[in-house]
Design a protein around this motif. Structure first.
Motif, PDB file in Angstrom:
ATOM      1  N   LYS A  55      59.355   1.394  30.230  1.00 29.19           N
ATOM      2  CA  LYS A  55      58.723   2.507  30.932  1.00 29.19           C
ATOM      3  C   LYS A  55      59.988   3.230  31.686  1.00 29.19           C
ATOM      4  O   LYS A  55      60.254   4.424  31.725  1.00 29.19           O
ATOM      5  CB  LYS A  55      57.752   2.141  31.772  1.00 29.19           C
ATOM      6  N   ASP A 145      42.865  -1.455  44.777  1.00 27.61           N
ATOM      7  CA  ASP A 145      44.045  -2.014  44.313  1.00 27.61           C
ATOM      8  C   ASP A 145      44.128  -3.434  45.118  1.00 27.61           C
ATOM      9  O   ASP A 145      43.651  -4.704  44.670  1.00 27.61           O
ATOM     10  CB  ASP A 145      45.142  -1.376  44.385  1.00 27.61           C
ATOM     11  N   LYS A 576      51.354  -2.719  28.524  1.00 27.72           N
ATOM     12  CA  LYS A 576      52.995  -2.878  28.480  1.00 27.72           C
ATOM     13  C   LYS A 576      53.712  -1.383  28.555  1.00 27.72           C
ATOM     14  O   LYS A 576      54.708  -1.321  29.325  1.00 27.72           O
ATOM     15  CB  LYS A 576      53.360  -3.508  27.391  1.00 27.72           C
TER      16      LYS A 576
HETATM   17  N1  LIG Z   1      53.145  -2.312  32.439  1.00 26.10           N
HETATM   18  C1  LIG Z   1      52.495  -2.028  33.691  1.00 26.10           C
HETATM   19  N2  LIG Z   1      52.721  -2.419  34.755  1.00 26.10           N
HETATM   20  C2  LIG Z   1      51.855  -2.393  36.116  1.00 26.10           C
HETATM   21  C3  LIG Z   1      51.031  -1.293  35.991  1.00 26.10           C
HETATM   22  C4  LIG Z   1      50.316  -0.951  34.671  1.00 26.10           C
HETATM   23  O1  LIG Z   1      49.436  -0.210  34.586  1.00 26.10           O
HETATM   24  N3  LIG Z   1      51.402  -1.089  33.652  1.00 26.10           N
HETATM   25  N4  LIG Z   1      50.310  -1.145  37.339  1.00 26.10           N
HETATM   26  C5  LIG Z   1      51.111  -1.580  38.306  1.00 26.10           C
HETATM   27  C6  LIG Z   1      49.835  -1.601  39.765  1.00 26.10           C
HETATM   28  S1  LIG Z   1      49.412  -0.072  40.085  1.00 26.10           S
HETATM   29  C7  LIG Z   1      49.480  -2.958  39.928  1.00 26.10           C
HETATM   30  S2  LIG Z   1      48.524  -2.835  41.222  1.00 26.10           S
HETATM   31  C8  LIG Z   1      50.045  -4.170  39.520  1.00 26.10           C
HETATM   32  C9  LIG Z   1      49.073  -5.125  39.179  1.00 26.10           C
HETATM   33  O2  LIG Z   1      49.730  -6.184  38.663  1.00 26.10           O
HETATM   34  P1  LIG Z   1      48.729  -7.513  38.585  1.00 26.10           P
HETATM   35  O3  LIG Z   1      47.758  -7.866  39.579  1.00 26.10           O
HETATM   36  O4  LIG Z   1      49.627  -8.468  37.810  1.00 26.10           O
HETATM   37  O5  LIG Z   1      47.985  -7.119  37.157  1.00 26.10           O
HETATM   38  P2  LIG Z   1      47.738  -7.355  35.797  1.00 26.10           P
HETATM   39  O6  LIG Z   1      48.824  -7.577  34.570  1.00 26.10           O
HETATM   40  O7  LIG Z   1      46.495  -6.547  35.336  1.00 26.10           O
HETATM   41  O8  LIG Z   1      46.854  -9.092  35.791  1.00 26.10           O
HETATM   42  C10 LIG Z   1      45.814  -9.055  36.331  1.00 26.10           C
HETATM   43  C11 LIG Z   1      45.502 -10.531  35.832  1.00 26.10           C
HETATM   44  O9  LIG Z   1      44.024 -10.976  36.616  1.00 26.10           O
HETATM   45  C12 LIG Z   1      43.522 -11.519  35.558  1.00 26.10           C
HETATM   46  N5  LIG Z   1      42.096 -11.542  36.067  1.00 26.10           N
HETATM   47  C13 LIG Z   1      40.981 -10.704  35.962  1.00 26.10           C
HETATM   48  N6  LIG Z   1      40.016 -10.913  36.584  1.00 26.10           N
HETATM   49  C14 LIG Z   1      40.120 -12.031  37.143  1.00 26.10           C
HETATM   50  C15 LIG Z   1      39.253 -13.278  38.083  1.00 26.10           C
HETATM   51  O10 LIG Z   1      38.262 -12.945  38.339  1.00 26.10           O
HETATM   52  N7  LIG Z   1      40.231 -14.338  38.414  1.00 26.10           N
HETATM   53  C16 LIG Z   1      41.210 -14.602  37.890  1.00 26.10           C
HETATM   54  N8  LIG Z   1      41.874 -15.734  38.092  1.00 26.10           N
HETATM   55  N9  LIG Z   1      41.972 -13.817  37.006  1.00 26.10           N
HETATM   56  C17 LIG Z   1      41.496 -12.609  36.936  1.00 26.10           C
HETATM   57  C18 LIG Z   1      43.370 -10.611  34.279  1.00 26.10           C
HETATM   58  O11 LIG Z   1      43.213 -11.453  33.198  1.00 26.10           O
HETATM   59  C19 LIG Z   1      45.029 -10.352  34.291  1.00 26.10           C
HETATM   60  O12 LIG Z   1      45.882 -11.246  33.472  1.00 26.10           O
HETATM   61  O13 LIG Z   1      50.760  -3.883  38.172  1.00 26.10           O
HETATM   62  C20 LIG Z   1      51.705  -2.804  38.258  1.00 26.10           C
HETATM   63  N10 LIG Z   1      52.548  -2.799  37.148  1.00 26.10           N
END
Ligand SMILES: Nc1nc2c(c(=O)[nH]1)N[C@H]1C(S)=C(S)[C@@H](COP(=O)(O)OP(=O)(O)OC[C@H]3O[C@@H](n4cnc5c(=O)[nH]c(N)nc54)[C@H](O)[C@@H]3O)O[C@H]1N2
Ligand SMILES: Nc1nc2c(c(=O)[nH]1)N[C@H]1C(S)=C(S)[C@@H](COP(=O)(O)OP(=O)(O)OC[C@H]3O[C@@H](n4cnc5c(=O)[nH]c(N)nc54)[C@H](O)[C@@H]3O)O[C@H]1N2
Ligand code: SF4
Ligand SMILES: [Mo]
Length: 680
Positions: A55, A145, A576
């Motif tokens: 990105k 969030d 990704k």
């Molecule tokens: N490439 C990319 N990067 C991003 C974003 C994007 O859209 N794309 N968004 C950005 C934003 S706004 C944010 S807030 C961050 C978020 O960053 P992260 O919180 O790291 O988000 P995810 O990669 O979705 O990882 C969340 C993980 O939680 C797991 N999960 C879901 N439900 C549960 C549960 O009940 N218990 C447990 N133990 N695990 C669970 C899912 O399988 C997933 O692997 O990322 C940021 N970075």
């Protein structure tokens, strides 16, 4: 208006930082004739060392995107938006908002701050506008969030923003519900994630707790897939065992309050109960305890998988409990609290922000938090006629909030929907006022949420590109709107005479170097050593409060979502090549753009006669989405993963606005029951 103007004959390379996510990667832009021809990672950057994700390298294509917004538009009485001058647009917006305030009171005017609004350091002036209007109708993505995380941080440390992270040199780390290999972190900016994860894994004690076998789990030493939402029991059991043998009593006595209440609470997490609740084997807990006893301290970090779940507050409180009993809070080898270079909290403290407040009139049961209503009550407020105008700064609520169809109708019913964005989105298409904004490469910036970084580092960036068309910075629009409502938000200066730097300078008021020193360092400034043991100076009474009564009470009412053969539990997942909705058209994709694919376990797929790549219908609380099936070993049976960020096939059709944690205002977005079937 003052901004950096580059001559069109420039053929140069320019240094900046990507501000799409908290990774803040150093970038080098090659620019010819005011066109970005290439973006690469800055190899000599002290933090990212050349790393970027796709990105960041696509910011040039995004900057020159054919759908960029260039001129302001208004929708008058008819249905079409028409291009107007800024003068007309702002006069009309000002008149309509003034009239609504006059007729319905200040609360009829609201604002929604999206991810891009939050990341734009220059736009923080919106706070002054809303303070001047006197409207409590403030919404942001926090409540879809991390609101649960902020609640628990507030209750335990007295500061909702005091975010911890594992010591980069920790010998044992547990990551729960986060996938930094793709996301680069939630309340944390993990640049070049593989390097840090490999360092932790080299100690042999990196544990990942996630229902999916994620890219992060693949780098870890251990991967646990407990029953969804039962993570608090894992941490509760470990806390119980450490309290029985090996707790850091001196730390507990000196720096914590409420240990007795925690001891009484975790008594319920005996091994048999914990195994039943989590579905994990006893050997797992033996191994975890062996690791903790070997290292003494550990670091724990959680992501959206925890913060979006029903049992988030329980897990987050048990995180503090385990960190406390091991003496890991604010201690080397445990959890580090970055005071921030700009925030400089170790020297200046944290300004107390008032956290608890009254709820919106239509939902008084959901209190406001840090001066914001829960985004889960936005539709209710519009439908109740309380909210008549909404200003959106760098956000796309249609993809971010639950109940997509009801939200669409509610937004269309507003008298004013003013959307400040950089590109055509569905929210822009529905606006009464379109406010074309500077993109991140067109403005100077100073990342001010720097305490989420793993380093005490700050880097100013000048504007990279001369803005085209009629684009304007967010702060300029807000200041101009303020003038039309009779508020001077810029200390007597005309917004036309001010620059981005005038907005950024105050952000550095408490920083560890002056704004001018920060500005003069092209690759940022860093304080190398990590301060430890500073947080207790600012804790209420000098102690971490482990037993907030409102959260303790939730242990008796909340439980993991029910597992049933006739439904699946939906979990969020990031992709990704896009960030929420940004670049969801594939701008950053090298081959195939990310699509709304439904991740499902092979056994479940066989049971439903679903074929890989075939269409499936997912039915949830508010409708259906049509998804492409992706059969993946990595998905836990009984769960399905489905990403957000698509205007068509929006996950908001499956999630429910009404399901809100009453303590934090967080909308529950993980562990949602859905049914899945193959399309005929
Ligand atoms: N490439 C990319 N990067 C991003 C974003 C994007 O859209 N794309 N968004 C950005 C934003 S706004 C944010 S807030 C961050 C978020 O960053 P992260 O919180 O790291 O988000 P995810 O990669 O979705 O990882 C969340 C993980 O939680 C797991 N999960 C879901 N439900 C549960 C549960 O009940 N218990 C447990 N133990 N695990 C669970 C899912 O399988 C997933 O692997 O990322 C940021 N970075
Ligand atoms: N079901 C489900 N729902 C979720 C999530 C989930 O995992 N599952 N994740 C939640 C999370 S963590 C978040 S943060 C929200 C995201 O919610 P939002 O922040 O509302 O969504 P984004 O797509 O990030 O919207 C950012 C908008 O800002 C615009 N933009 C980009 N750069 C600039 C700029 O420089 N200036 C201006 N003015 N605009 C700009 C983009 O074009 C885009 O329209 O969604 C939440 N909703
Ligand atoms: S990880 Fe990607 S999106 Fe995040 S700052 Fe780095 S280049 Fe930008
Ligand atoms: Mo987010």
């Amino acid at each position: 208006m003052g901004h950096t103007a580059f001559s069109s004959a420039d053929a140069t390379t320019r240094r900046t930082i990507c501000r799409l996510c908290a990774g803040l990667c150093g970038l080098i832009l090659s620019v010819e004739d005011n066109r970005i021809v290439k973006i690469v990672g800055d190899r000599s950057h002290p933090v990212s060392r050349g790393y970027t994700c796709p990105k960041g390298r696509a910011l040039g294509a995004w900057h020159h995107h054919p759908h960029r917004l260039n001129e302001p538009r208004i929708r008058r009485s008819g249905t079409e938006q028409v291009t107007v001058t800024w003068q007309e647009c702002l006069d009309d917006l000002g008149d309509r908002i003034a009239e609504l305030i006059e007729t319905h009171g200040p609360g009829a005017v609201g604002i929604y701050i999206g991810t891009a609004g939050l990341f734009d350091g220059t736009s923080q002036i919106w706070r002054s506008l809303f303070a001047a209007i006197g409207s409590p109708s403030v919404y942001s993505t926090i409540s879809v969030d991390a609101a649960t995380t902020l609640l628990v941080q507030d209750r335990v440390s007295g500061n909702p923003l005091l975010a911890g992270q594992p010591d980069p040199d920790a010998k044992m780390v547990i990551l729960i519900g986060m996938n930094p290999m793709v996301s680069h972190g939630q309340n944390f900016g993990m640049t070049a994630p593989k390097i840090q994860l490999r360092q932790w894994a080299s100690e042999g004690r990196l544990w990942v707790v996630d229902p999916r076998r994620t890219e992060t789990a693949e780098v870890a030493n251990h991967h646990l897939r407990p029953r969804l939402g039962s993570e608090y029991a894992i941490l509760g059991h470990l806390t119980r065992e450490i309290l029985r043998d090996g707790a850091d009593r001196e730390f507990l006595e000196t720096f914590t309050a409420g240990v007795d209440a925690i001891e009484a609470l975790v008594a319920r997490f005996d091994l048999a109960t914990t195994c039943r609740l989590t579905g994990l084997k006893p050997a797992v807990f033996e191994a975890l305890l062996r690791d903790i006893r070997a290292t003494g301290r550990l670091g724990i970090m959680t992501g959206t998988g925890v913060s979006m779940s029903r049992t988030a507050n329980l897990t987050l409180l048990m995180q503090y409990a385990l960190l406390a009993v091991t003496g890991s809070l604010d201690r080397p080898g445990g959890e580090w609290y970055n005071p921030g270079f700009v925030r400089n909290a170790d020297a200046t403290g944290w300004p107390r922000c008032s956290y608890d407040g009254p709820g919106a009139p239509s939902r008084p049961d959901i209190p406001s938090r840090m001066g914001e209503y829960s985004a889960g009550v936005l539709i209710d407020e519009i439908e109740a006629g309380n909210l008549k105008a909404l200003i959106i700064l760098g956000g796309n609520p249609i993809i971010a909030l639950p109940e997509t169809e009801r939200l669409r109708r509610a937004l269309d019913s507003l008298d004013v929907l003013a959307v400040a964005d950089v590109i055509e989105t569905e929210s822009v298409g529905r606006a009464t006022h379109v406010l074309p904004s500077y993109g991140q490469l067109e403005r100077a910036d100073l990342p001010y949420i720097d305490f989420l970084s793993p380093r005490q580092f700050v880097q100013y960036t000048p504007a990279m590109m001369t803005p085209s068309g009629g684009r304007r910075p967010l702060w300029w629009m807000i200041a101009q709107l303020g003038l039309r409502l009779g508020y001077d938000l810029t200390g007597g200066a005309s917004p036309d005479d001010l620059t981005d730097d005038d907005m950024l300078r105050p952000l550095a008021g408490n920083a560890k170097a002056s704004f001018d020193e920060i500005k003069a360092a092209p690759q940022g400034l860093e304080i190398q050593e990590r301060p430890w043991g500073w947080v207790d100076r600012y804790l209420p009474g000098g102690r971490w409060n482990l037993a907030p009564p409102d959260i303790l009470a939730q242990f008796d009412t909340l439980e993991p979502p029910a597992e049933r053969p006739d439904h699946f539990l939906l979990i969020p997942a990031r992709q990704k090549y896009k960030l929420n909705s940004v670049m969801s058209d594939g701008t950053a994709a090298l081959r195939e753009p990310d699509r709304p694919t439904l991740g499902i376990n092979p056994d479940d797929a066989v049971r439903l006669s679903l074929k890989d790549g075939a269409e499936a219908i997912v039915r949830g609380g508010n409708g259906d989405v049509c998804a492409i099936t992706s059969i993946e070993e990595r998905v836990l049976p009984g769960t399905v993963s489905f990403p957000h960020g698509f205007e068509h096939q929006s996950v908001g059709n499956l999630t429910v606005a009404a399901e809100i944690d009453p303590l934090s205002g967080m909308v529950v977005l993980s562990g949602i029951p859905v049914t899945v079937e193959a399309t005929a």
